[in-house]
Design a protein around this motif. Structure first.
Motif, short mmCIF file in Angstrom:
data_model
loop_
_atom_site.label_atom_id
_atom_site.label_comp_id
_atom_site.label_asym_id
_atom_site.label_seq_id
_atom_site.Cartn_x
_atom_site.Cartn_y
_atom_site.Cartn_z
N GLN A 142 0.93 -1.15 -0.08
CA GLN A 142 -0.07 0.06 -0.23
C GLN A 142 1.05 1.05 -0.06
O GLN A 142 0.92 1.94 0.89
CB GLN A 142 -0.79 0.03 1.07
CG GLN A 142 -2.21 0.80 1.04
CD GLN A 142 -2.97 0.84 2.56
OE1 GLN A 142 -2.84 -0.10 2.95
NE2 GLN A 142 -3.65 1.80 2.52
N ALA A 144 0.72 4.11 -1.12
CA ALA A 144 0.06 5.38 -0.60
C ALA A 144 -0.08 5.69 0.74
O ALA A 144 -0.23 6.81 1.22
CB ALA A 144 -1.54 5.47 -1.18
N PRO A 147 3.16 9.59 2.21
CA PRO A 147 2.77 10.52 1.11
C PRO A 147 4.00 10.88 0.15
O PRO A 147 4.90 10.58 0.29
CB PRO A 147 2.51 11.66 1.95
CG PRO A 147 3.27 11.45 3.17
CD PRO A 147 3.11 10.11 3.49
N SER A 149 6.41 11.11 -3.42
CA SER A 149 7.16 10.03 -4.34
C SER A 149 7.96 9.11 -3.73
O SER A 149 8.74 9.78 -2.91
CB SER A 149 7.74 10.80 -5.40
OG SER A 149 8.09 9.87 -6.41
N GLY A 173 0.20 -1.07 -6.67
CA GLY A 173 0.03 0.45 -6.57
C GLY A 173 1.46 1.27 -6.59
O GLY A 173 1.07 2.35 -6.72
N TRP A 174 2.52 0.12 -7.28
CA TRP A 174 3.78 1.00 -7.32
C TRP A 174 3.51 1.76 -8.85
O TRP A 174 3.74 1.09 -9.82
CB TRP A 174 4.86 0.24 -7.22
CG TRP A 174 5.06 -0.24 -5.85
CD1 TRP A 174 4.73 -1.11 -5.01
CD2 TRP A 174 5.76 0.74 -4.66
NE1 TRP A 174 5.03 -1.17 -3.87
CE2 TRP A 174 5.58 0.21 -3.42
CE3 TRP A 174 6.38 1.89 -4.79
CZ2 TRP A 174 6.22 0.60 -2.42
CZ3 TRP A 174 6.93 2.48 -3.70
CH2 TRP A 174 6.79 1.93 -2.42
N ASN A 178 8.45 5.08 -9.96
CA ASN A 178 9.01 4.54 -8.65
C ASN A 178 9.50 3.16 -8.42
O ASN A 178 9.95 2.69 -7.50
CB ASN A 178 8.02 4.83 -7.55
CG ASN A 178 7.67 6.34 -7.59
OD1 ASN A 178 6.48 6.80 -7.95
ND2 ASN A 178 8.54 7.01 -7.20
#
Lengths: 216, 216
Positions: A142, A144, A147, A149, A173-174, A178
């Motif tokens: 996860q 996110a 916060p 980058s 979710g990457w 990144n």
């Protein structure tokens, strides 16, 4: 995909649960078939989750995740068996933390070798990819939670295996920008050697929900 | 302030020049009094810059910067002399890189010890602060070379010495929120052990103008 997750600790549960949520068939592997943590984990997740011995989980998976504690990884993988790992992508998330000297932990291997390379040498037919070891296990699945980058590093000797792992990271979710490919598996030395800084930062910041970003 | 900068390589020149630009009196120290790099450096900068032997520079400085190569640091500091360092803030920027095994470098000390701790043990009356070793020497003195938020770490056993270094970092352009105090000097292990990752990133990214940021 059928995925074997070796290890019943926080990392194994976090990654295993995310994989089930994403629709994969996941078997969590432990030393024994009746491991309480694995039993409880699988029981709470429905049809997508199962559990068994290390060999069961490795044999089940088309892809295998090493989420055991680093000091136990080579033994766990030996239990899994070379034939169960042969030809498969083996994502090594483990860190070779040595708690025998007290806190903070040191590393069981460093500088001129790494756990990931030890694993690759012991299981030459597996396609070892080091990934996700530089962050907390909740952040792994996860991103996110942190916060801004921040980055996930991968390295390994097999380009196709790294592409498979990058795709998995995308599903976690990457963002592509990144995920930093550091090249061959010797880069795992650097990835494992950031752990002492990570542990110190956790202590100083008072949270596990942080991650490294390479500003450039 | 009067500052002694030990080392005539890229790091010593970069930090020394910035200190002169900021109005400090800087003496660059080398093994010999007629070191060509130190002579040329001082010659190009006017009254604020001078050079001499390690002992001259350490004796001159109210604050001393170790910008020698890590493998040579203990020898250079021994030449400087314990009495020249006693009671002074000693900013250790050096990295214990070992090129004897070829490229990429490994570390001469790691995991259960660090160069900074070796220096502190050898010179117990100096106030060693590890700082700036995790980035390129141009970024050290011009953080804006790297876009976005990124961090400078400090650690050491003397709080007042760390405050002095934090003030110096501020004068270099580091915002307070990007200076992370990691606590005592044992944190230098983690700071020095990020070098293998740094070296690999330099190779992969094709630039030295990057830096680590702790997203949180």
């Amino acid at each position: 995909m059928k995925i074997g997750v070796l290890g019943t600790g926080r990392v194994g549960k976090s990654v295993g649960t995310k994989l089930v949520d994403l629709g994969h068939q996941v078997m969590m592997g432990a030393r024994t078939a009746d491991n309480p943590a694995a039993t409880e984990w699988a029981g709470g997740l429905g049809d997508g989750a199962n559990h068994g011995r290390f060999a069961d989980a490795a044999g089940f998976g088309e892809l295998v995740v090493n989420a055991t504690s680093g000091a136990a990884s080579l033994g766990a993988l030996a239990s899994a068996g070379a034939e169960s790992l042969a030809g498969k992508v083996l994502i090594d998330i483990a860190n070779p933390l040595d708690f025998s000297r007290g806190m903070p932990p040191t590393l069981t291997v460093a500088n001129i070798d790494s756990l990931a390379e030890q694993i690759q040498r012991a299981f030459p037919d597996a396609k070892v990819v080091k990934a996700l070891n530089t962050m907390n296990c909740e952040v792994m699945v996860q991103p996110a939670l942190v916060p801004g980058s921040h980055d996930a590093f991968v390295c390994g000797d097999d380009a196709e295996a790294k592409a498979t792992v990058a795709e998995l990271l995308r599903s976690f979710g990457w963002p592509d920008e990144n995920v930093i490919d550091l090249g061959d598996l010797t880069a795992a030395r650097g990835l494992e050697m950031v752990l002492p800084l990570w542990v110190r930062l956790m202590s100083v910041l008072g949270t596990r929900h942080f991650n490294f970003h390479v500003a450039r």
